[in-house]
Motif scaffolding. Structure first.
Motif, short mmCIF file in Angstrom:
data_model
loop_
_atom_site.label_atom_id
_atom_site.label_comp_id
_atom_site.label_asym_id
_atom_site.label_seq_id
_atom_site.Cartn_x
_atom_site.Cartn_y
_atom_site.Cartn_z
N ASN A 142 0.79 -1.13 0.12
CA ASN A 142 0.00 0.21 -0.04
C ASN A 142 1.00 1.17 -0.13
O ASN A 142 1.90 1.28 0.56
N ASP A 143 0.46 2.22 -0.67
CA ASP A 143 1.16 3.49 -0.70
C ASP A 143 1.71 4.01 0.52
O ASP A 143 2.95 4.57 0.45
N THR A 144 0.85 4.11 1.58
CA THR A 144 1.09 4.39 2.76
C THR A 144 2.48 3.69 3.45
O THR A 144 3.14 4.40 4.13
N ASN A 145 2.55 2.57 3.21
CA ASN A 145 3.53 1.72 3.84
C ASN A 145 4.76 1.83 2.96
O ASN A 145 5.92 1.52 3.73
N ILE A 146 4.92 1.87 1.89
CA ILE A 146 5.92 1.82 0.92
C ILE A 146 6.46 3.30 0.60
O ILE A 146 7.46 3.40 0.02
N HIS A 147 5.75 4.31 1.07
CA HIS A 147 6.05 5.86 0.65
C HIS A 147 7.32 6.05 1.30
O HIS A 147 8.15 6.66 0.54
N PRO A 148 7.57 5.80 2.53
CA PRO A 148 9.01 6.22 3.20
C PRO A 148 10.18 5.69 2.39
O PRO A 148 11.08 6.45 2.18
N ALA A 195 6.01 -4.49 1.72
CA ALA A 195 5.39 -4.23 2.90
C ALA A 195 4.68 -5.29 3.73
O ALA A 195 3.58 -5.62 3.14
N MET A 196 5.25 -5.76 4.74
CA MET A 196 4.87 -6.98 5.48
C MET A 196 3.29 -6.86 5.73
O MET A 196 2.29 -7.44 5.67
N ALA A 197 2.81 -5.64 6.29
CA ALA A 197 1.51 -5.28 6.88
C ALA A 197 0.36 -5.46 6.23
O ALA A 197 -0.74 -5.44 6.27
N ASP A 198 0.82 -5.33 4.64
CA ASP A 198 -0.09 -5.42 3.58
C ASP A 198 -0.30 -6.82 3.02
O ASP A 198 -1.07 -6.83 1.92
N LEU A 199 0.22 -7.65 3.50
CA LEU A 199 0.11 -9.01 2.93
C LEU A 199 -0.16 -10.18 4.07
O LEU A 199 -0.02 -10.06 5.30
N SER A 200 -1.01 -11.21 3.63
CA SER A 200 -1.36 -12.16 4.56
C SER A 200 -0.35 -13.13 4.51
O SER A 200 0.71 -12.90 3.85
N ASP A 201 -0.32 -13.85 5.58
CA ASP A 201 0.75 -15.03 5.80
C ASP A 201 0.79 -15.98 4.39
O ASP A 201 2.00 -16.16 4.10
N SER A 202 -0.27 -16.17 3.98
CA SER A 202 -0.09 -17.12 2.71
C SER A 202 0.53 -16.44 1.57
O SER A 202 1.06 -16.77 0.95
N GLN A 203 0.28 -14.94 1.43
CA GLN A 203 0.78 -14.23 0.30
C GLN A 203 2.22 -13.83 0.71
O GLN A 203 3.29 -14.14 -0.47
N ILE A 204 2.81 -13.97 1.89
CA ILE A 204 4.19 -13.76 2.27
C ILE A 204 4.93 -15.23 1.86
O ILE A 204 6.04 -15.36 1.20
N SER A 205 4.22 -16.30 2.05
CA SER A 205 4.69 -17.60 1.86
C SER A 205 4.76 -17.80 0.28
O SER A 205 5.93 -18.23 0.07
N ASP A 206 4.02 -16.96 -0.60
CA ASP A 206 3.97 -17.21 -1.93
C ASP A 206 5.20 -16.49 -2.34
O ASP A 206 5.81 -16.89 -3.33
N LEU A 207 5.38 -15.45 -1.89
CA LEU A 207 6.46 -14.45 -2.10
C LEU A 207 7.99 -15.38 -1.77
O LEU A 207 8.76 -15.00 -2.50
N ILE A 208 7.81 -15.86 -0.76
CA ILE A 208 9.13 -16.24 -0.39
C ILE A 208 9.39 -17.70 -1.13
O ILE A 208 10.58 -17.81 -1.85
N LEU A 215 15.67 -17.39 -7.59
CA LEU A 215 16.91 -16.74 -7.19
C LEU A 215 16.83 -15.30 -7.15
O LEU A 215 17.54 -14.46 -7.95
N LYS A 216 15.59 -14.83 -6.43
CA LYS A 216 15.43 -13.14 -6.55
C LYS A 216 15.84 -12.90 -4.94
O LYS A 216 15.51 -13.48 -4.03
N THR A 217 16.42 -11.62 -4.98
CA THR A 217 16.37 -11.14 -3.29
C THR A 217 15.30 -10.35 -2.93
O THR A 217 14.76 -9.62 -3.52
N LEU A 218 14.73 -11.04 -2.01
CA LEU A 218 13.49 -10.51 -1.39
C LEU A 218 13.63 -10.02 0.16
O LEU A 218 14.32 -10.52 0.71
N LYS A 219 13.16 -8.59 0.22
CA LYS A 219 13.11 -8.07 1.38
C LYS A 219 11.92 -7.33 1.96
O LYS A 219 11.12 -7.00 1.09
N PHE A 220 11.77 -7.30 3.28
CA PHE A 220 10.18 -7.01 3.65
C PHE A 220 10.63 -5.68 4.48
O PHE A 220 11.56 -5.50 5.29
N ILE A 221 9.46 -4.85 4.52
CA ILE A 221 9.49 -3.62 5.11
C ILE A 221 8.34 -4.08 6.33
O ILE A 221 7.18 -3.86 6.21
N PRO A 222 8.95 -4.14 7.61
CA PRO A 222 8.04 -4.61 8.63
C PRO A 222 7.27 -3.50 9.34
O PRO A 222 7.72 -2.29 9.22
N SER A 223 6.17 -3.88 9.91
CA SER A 223 5.39 -3.00 10.58
C SER A 223 5.95 -2.84 12.07
O SER A 223 6.75 -3.90 12.48
#
Length: 450
Positions: A142-148, A195-208, A215-223
């Motif tokens: 969401n724009d609010t969480n990724i804006h910073p 942004a972790m706050a905008d994703l469900s557990d299943s969606q985070i699992s899918d991204l992982i 072979l992609k570098t994945l990083k999360f912005i936590p709440s």
């Protein structure tokens, strides 16, 4: 997990090591000579300098490292190196020369810090003016969480992060996530920030799952309310917290030095002490047994999935399918001599040359043939994770009975599980244990060795 370096980034640290070594030894030998035993003194202060530097992380400078952190580390380096040099000089000179030692260390640190900051600021200017030494970034949330983070990357171009696409999740979340992953593949984006706050557990699992298998570098912005697992790693871009999904222990500088040093010493011992006299004997026997070369080179996938030539003593008749079909039990292509050297794993000995060349490590996930690696990558969950470290001549999975032919899906799944466990729990003692278990299993006889 540390991100991959740019085209020339890998040369920056070795260059710094060399220049620092020249500065220290140059000042100690030619500007402030303390005693006649210059060679011994030079060796001792060089070892001390790099030991302290590795311990403090003096060379652990990244694009997001603050100058104050560099200065703080330099101060600690100055204090500890001064104490060592003062203690060392007590054996060589009187109190008068101790003042010269302090001045020598102070001038060394001053010159090295000047060089370090010069490289640091040069790279920042280089990224802005020429766009070099940069990484492409995709943002998801969401724009609010990724804006910073979006603002930080946009306003701090000297950090070298280029946002090539932003995917907001205010509406049609599932479709937007799929678009993001598809875009990341097509554009060959270096890093994905979510942004972790905008994703469900299943969606985070899918991204992982996506990151591990592509072979992609994945990083999360936590709440602020989210709790991390022990394998996650915090990094800060200015004051913005970023989570690295995997903390690969072998990426740490000290561990990397220890691992590479062990590989060089162990492989050199095997090559000089065993292969120097065994190779000529085997060459004659292999030649007498069947026509063809003594050595066999096979394309395999290694670090970051890059292909390399994996060397072995030839154990099969020369055939057109050697790079396509895996060997199986009672394979008619295997020669008489081949049966013996495969059973005793002698055919793998030339891979110690791969270790010297830097393509492999003594211990690590076993590399697969290119023809089957792509198949496993598409079929087996997290198979690609194995390629974040160098492949090995032997590995934890092999000592647990998962070596040789892959007869069922369970074989490759368990092999991947053990490989990932090894990566996340690596230590030099674990490497030694795996080597001893490998030798024991070889002497005992492994039923899957054929």
């Amino acid at each position: 997990m540390k991100t991959k370096t740019g085209r020339y980034s890998g040369y920056i640290r070795p260059f710094s090591y060399l220049i620092d070594l020249i500065i220290i030894n140059g000042l100690a030998t030619y500007i402030f000579p303390f005693h006649s035993n210059e060679i011994l003194y030079s060796i001792l202060i060089s070892i001390a300098w790099f030991t302290i530097a590795i311990y403090l992380g003096f060379y652990e400078v990244y694009r997001y490292t603050k100058v104050i952190a560099i200065l703080n580390c330099a101060l600690k380096q100055f204090i500890l190196f001064s104490l060592f040099c003062l203690a060392l000089e007590l054996f060589y000179s009187d109190f008068y020369f101790q003042k010269r030692v302090v001045f020598f260390v102070f001038l060394s640190i001053l010159l090295i810090l000047f060089l370090k900051l010069s490289i640091y600021y040069f790279l920042r200017k280089f990224r802005v003016l020429y766009g070099g030494n940069s990484r492409t970034v995709v943002l998801l949330g969401n724009d609010t969480n990724i804006h910073p983070l979006k603002t930080f990357f946009s306003e701090n171009q000297d950090y070298g992060y280029k946002i090539i696409k932003v995917f907001t999740l205010e509406t049609h979340k599932k479709e937007r996530i799929e678009e993001c992953l598809s875009f990341a593949l097509k554009s060959k984006a270096d890093e994905i920030y979510c942004a972790m706050a905008d994703l469900s557990d299943s969606q985070i699992s899918d991204l992982i799952y996506f990151a591990d298998n592509n072979l992609k570098t994945l990083k999360f912005i936590p709440s602020e309310k989210q709790i991390l697992s022990r394998t996650a790693k915090f990094e800060y871009y200015d004051y913005i917290p970023i989570i690295s999904l995997r903390n690969i222990l072998q990426d740490e500088t000290l561990n990397k030095v220890i691992k590479r040093g062990f590989d060089l010493v162990f492989s050199s011992i095997i090559i000089v002490g065993l292969m120097s006299w065994l190779t000529p004997i085997l060459a004659i026997i292999i030649k007498l047994d069947s026509k063809g070369p003594v050595f066999f080179a096979q394309k395999r996938n290694g670090l970051h999935y890059k292909e390399f030539n994996c060397y072995k003593f030839r154990s099969m008749m020369v055939n057109d399918k050697a790079d396509l079909d895996l060997s199986s039990k009672n394979d008619v292509r295997i020669t008489k001599v081949g049966k013996f050297i495969r059973k005793t794993s002698i055919d793998e000995l030339p891979q110690f040359f791969n270790v010297l060349l830097g393509d492999m490590s003594v211990v690590g996930p076993r590399p697969h043939m290119v023809s089957v690696a792509n198949l496993y990558a598409a079929k087996v969950d997290k198979f690609m994770v194995r390629h974040f470290v160098k492949p090995g001549i032997t590995g934890l999975a092999q000592t647990k009975g998962f070596r040789g032919e892959v007869e069922t899906d369970e074989d490759i799944i368990n092999r991947v599980k053990y490989d990932i466990f090894y990566m996340e729990n690596w230590s030099i003692l674990l490497d030694v244990k795996i080597i001893f278990n490998t030798i024991y299993n070889t002497l005992k006889g492994d039923e899957k060795a054929y």
